[in-house]
Design a protein around this motif. Structure first.
Motif, PDB file in Angstrom:
ATOM      1  N   GLU A 109       8.839  72.889   6.765  1.00 42.29           N
ATOM      2  CA  GLU A 109      10.477  72.040   6.682  1.00 42.29           C
ATOM      3  C   GLU A 109      10.972  72.734   7.115  1.00 42.29           C
ATOM      4  N   ILE A 110      12.005  72.464   8.036  1.00 45.66           N
ATOM      5  CA  ILE A 110      13.205  73.250   9.524  1.00 45.66           C
ATOM      6  C   ILE A 110      13.992  72.155   8.627  1.00 45.66           C
ATOM      7  N   ALA A 111      15.273  72.791   8.879  1.00 51.98           N
ATOM      8  CA  ALA A 111      16.791  72.132   8.777  1.00 51.98           C
ATOM      9  C   ALA A 111      17.162  71.127  10.033  1.00 51.98           C
ATOM     10  N   ARG A 112      16.605  71.511  10.933  1.00 52.16           N
ATOM     11  CA  ARG A 112      17.497  71.239  12.275  1.00 52.16           C
ATOM     12  C   ARG A 112      16.690  71.673  13.586  1.00 52.16           C
ATOM     13  N   GLU A 113      16.407  71.188  14.689  1.00 52.89           N
ATOM     14  CA  GLU A 113      15.650  71.584  15.773  1.00 52.89           C
ATOM     15  C   GLU A 113      15.450  73.476  16.111  1.00 52.89           C
ATOM     16  N   LEU A 134       0.635  62.907  12.559  1.00 48.56           N
ATOM     17  CA  LEU A 134       0.485  64.387  11.450  1.00 48.56           C
ATOM     18  C   LEU A 134      -1.103  63.938  11.053  1.00 48.56           C
ATOM     19  N   THR A 135      -1.676  63.091  10.803  1.00 49.30           N
ATOM     20  CA  THR A 135      -3.345  62.602  10.460  1.00 49.30           C
ATOM     21  C   THR A 135      -4.058  63.418  11.853  1.00 49.30           C
ATOM     22  N   ASP A 160      -0.547  73.724  20.063  1.00 50.81           N
ATOM     23  CA  ASP A 160      -0.586  74.694  19.188  1.00 50.81           C
ATOM     24  C   ASP A 160      -0.156  74.810  17.415  1.00 50.81           C
ATOM     25  N   TRP A 161       1.319  73.966  18.260  1.00 47.29           N
ATOM     26  CA  TRP A 161       2.244  73.693  17.048  1.00 47.29           C
ATOM     27  C   TRP A 161       2.626  71.681  17.036  1.00 47.29           C
ATOM     28  N   ILE A 162       3.551  71.782  16.645  1.00 45.26           N
ATOM     29  CA  ILE A 162       4.166  69.689  16.380  1.00 45.26           C
ATOM     30  C   ILE A 162       4.481  69.915  16.021  1.00 45.26           C
ATOM     31  N   VAL A 163       6.087  70.188  16.467  1.00 49.10           N
ATOM     32  CA  VAL A 163       7.467  68.991  15.447  1.00 49.10           C
ATOM     33  C   VAL A 163       7.357  67.758  15.928  1.00 49.10           C
ATOM     34  N   VAL A 164       7.955  67.356  14.651  1.00 51.58           N
ATOM     35  CA  VAL A 164       8.807  66.140  14.376  1.00 51.58           C
ATOM     36  C   VAL A 164       9.926  65.402  13.224  1.00 51.58           C
ATOM     37  N   LYS A 165      10.588  64.957  13.586  1.00 50.59           N
ATOM     38  CA  LYS A 165      11.815  64.338  12.810  1.00 50.59           C
ATOM     39  C   LYS A 165      11.140  63.653  11.439  1.00 50.59           C
ATOM     40  N   ASN A 166      10.582  63.471  10.132  1.00 45.46           N
ATOM     41  CA  ASN A 166      10.466  63.375   9.324  1.00 45.46           C
ATOM     42  C   ASN A 166      10.917  61.910   9.287  1.00 45.46           C
ATOM     43  N   ALA A 167      10.472  60.844   9.875  1.00 46.34           N
ATOM     44  CA  ALA A 167      11.164  59.637  10.380  1.00 46.34           C
ATOM     45  C   ALA A 167      10.006  59.066   9.002  1.00 46.34           C
ATOM     46  N   THR A 189       1.296  75.942  23.299  1.00 44.87           N
ATOM     47  CA  THR A 189       1.807  74.927  24.006  1.00 44.87           C
ATOM     48  C   THR A 189       2.260  74.183  21.909  1.00 44.87           C
ATOM     49  N   VAL A 190       3.534  73.516  22.217  1.00 40.05           N
ATOM     50  CA  VAL A 190       4.374  72.879  21.477  1.00 40.05           C
ATOM     51  C   VAL A 190       4.409  71.400  21.626  1.00 40.05           C
ATOM     52  N   PHE A 191       4.116  70.592  20.836  1.00 40.45           N
ATOM     53  CA  PHE A 191       4.328  69.490  21.280  1.00 40.45           C
ATOM     54  C   PHE A 191       5.530  68.976  20.243  1.00 40.45           C
ATOM     55  N   LEU A 192       6.052  67.976  20.689  1.00 43.59           N
ATOM     56  CA  LEU A 192       7.218  67.737  20.751  1.00 43.59           C
ATOM     57  C   LEU A 192       7.557  65.882  20.535  1.00 43.59           C
ATOM     58  N   GLY A 193       7.534  66.076  19.286  1.00 46.38           N
ATOM     59  CA  GLY A 193       7.702  64.620  19.060  1.00 46.38           C
ATOM     60  C   GLY A 193       8.747  64.130  18.409  1.00 46.38           C
ATOM     61  N   THR A 194       9.896  64.491  18.593  1.00 40.55           N
ATOM     62  CA  THR A 194      11.319  64.096  18.283  1.00 40.55           C
ATOM     63  C   THR A 194      11.961  63.417  19.648  1.00 40.55           C
ATOM     64  N   GLY A 195      11.962  62.891  21.079  1.00 39.49           N
ATOM     65  CA  GLY A 195      12.168  61.873  21.642  1.00 39.49           C
ATOM     66  C   GLY A 195      13.149  62.803  22.455  1.00 39.49           C
ATOM     67  N   ARG A 196      13.564  62.157  23.231  1.00 37.55           N
ATOM     68  CA  ARG A 196      14.473  62.373  24.765  1.00 37.55           C
ATOM     69  C   ARG A 196      15.955  62.979  24.325  1.00 37.55           C
ATOM     70  N   GLN A 197      16.960  62.330  23.102  1.00 38.01           N
ATOM     71  CA  GLN A 197      18.607  62.181  22.523  1.00 38.01           C
ATOM     72  C   GLN A 197      18.249  63.611  21.820  1.00 38.01           C
ATOM     73  N   THR A 198      17.114  64.847  21.655  1.00 38.61           N
ATOM     74  CA  THR A 198      18.049  65.966  20.965  1.00 38.61           C
ATOM     75  C   THR A 198      17.270  67.286  21.493  1.00 38.61           C
ATOM     76  N   LEU A 199      16.678  66.593  23.380  1.00 40.54           N
ATOM     77  CA  LEU A 199      15.842  67.637  23.650  1.00 40.54           C
ATOM     78  C   LEU A 199      16.447  68.829  23.659  1.00 40.54           C
ATOM     79  N   ASP A 200      17.759  69.016  23.987  1.00 37.22           N
ATOM     80  CA  ASP A 200      18.382  69.999  24.697  1.00 37.22           C
ATOM     81  C   ASP A 200      18.644  71.190  23.303  1.00 37.22           C
ATOM     82  N   ARG A 201      17.868  70.184  22.742  1.00 34.42           N
ATOM     83  CA  ARG A 201      18.579  71.539  20.817  1.00 34.42           C
ATOM     84  C   ARG A 201      17.251  72.642  21.169  1.00 34.42           C
TER      85      ARG A 201
END
Length: 243
Positions: free
Chosen positions: A111-115, A205-206, A189-196, A127-139
């Motif tokens: 768990e991380i607090a922010r992007e 996640l599965t 190699d890594w996945i980053v997601v928000k706990n939606a 190689t990182v998969f960002l499943g966080t959407g475009r609105q916070t991509l700049d972070r």
């Protein structure tokens, strides 16, 4: 009574359908973040309210008597503002907040607090998969030296905002098999997601568990203090009917 349903989650669609079937006088509002959003079975308005003043003006002009907030769990600014205004105006307010994801056997989550915290945990060259959407991509600008793949629903309106990344367009839902094939093909190699939370988007996640891919889970913002909250669609509908 005129109920305002703040939509934006999959559960909001279920709530809207139940309210429409029950004949409840309600209006569904979408922020307009997603283009060509699927229509809801209620009268709809699309777009922001124009800040605090605009929201108050709309509530009064439309004769809104209760607000059911079923926005995305990370739409915290909208939720905080709505809860505060409803308390100020004496309007009944309910926040439908679906249960968060919880790691199970075989999951490798941190768990991380922010992007911005992802850079300290993901090694260079991955190689990182960002499943966080475009609105916070700049972070994620500090993830230099990694290959970034950001999935979003709508086609991008410009190039990737920083070097080393690309967009992947796709509209959910996605099956576990689809996600496994995608992650393997992309060499994730890594996945980053928000706990939606929610079942519909848990498939990635599965798939990560099955492939042994580590996940960075961005912690949810806290809900409004003192707000009435439920994680049940049935309870949300019952509350609306009781108003």
């Amino acid at each position: 009574m005129t109920l305002l349903l703040l939509a934006g989650s999959g559960e909001a669609r279920q709530i809207a359908a139940a309210l429409a079937q029950a004949g409840v006088d309600a209006v569904a509002s979408l922020a307009g973040a997603t283009q060509r959003a699927k229509p809801l079975p209620l009268p709809m308005r699309v777009g922001g309210f124009g800040g605090r003043g605009g929201f108050i003006a709309y509530v009064k002009e439309a004769g809104i008597t209760a607000v059911l907030d079923a926005t995305h769990p990370f739409a915290d600014q909208i939720t905080a503002r709505t809860a505060a205004i409803c308390a100020e105006l004496g309007l009944p307010y309910l926040y439908h907040l679906r249960a968060p994801w919880v790691a199970g056997t075989g999951d490798n989550w941190q768990e991380i607090a922010r992007e911005e915290d992802a850079a300290a945990l993901i090694p260079q060259g991955k190689t990182v998969f960002l499943g966080t959407g475009r609105q916070t991509l700049d972070r994620f600008a500090n993830l230099a030296g990694r290959r970034l793949i950001c999935r979003q629903i709508d086609p991008p309106t410009g190039p990737f905002p920083f070097e080393g990344g690309k967009f992947l367009i796709g509209r959910p839902p996605f099956s576990v098999e689809h996600e496994m094939e995608l992650f393997a093909a992309l060499g994730i190699d890594w996945i980053v997601v928000k706990n939606a939370g929610g079942d519909a988007s848990r498939t990635k996640l599965t798939a990560a568990r099955a492939l042994g891919i580590p996940v960075l889970m961005i912690r949810r913002p806290p809900p409004p203090e003192g707000a009435q909250i439920t994680d049940s669609v049935d309870a949300a509908v019952a509350w609306a009917l009781s108003q």
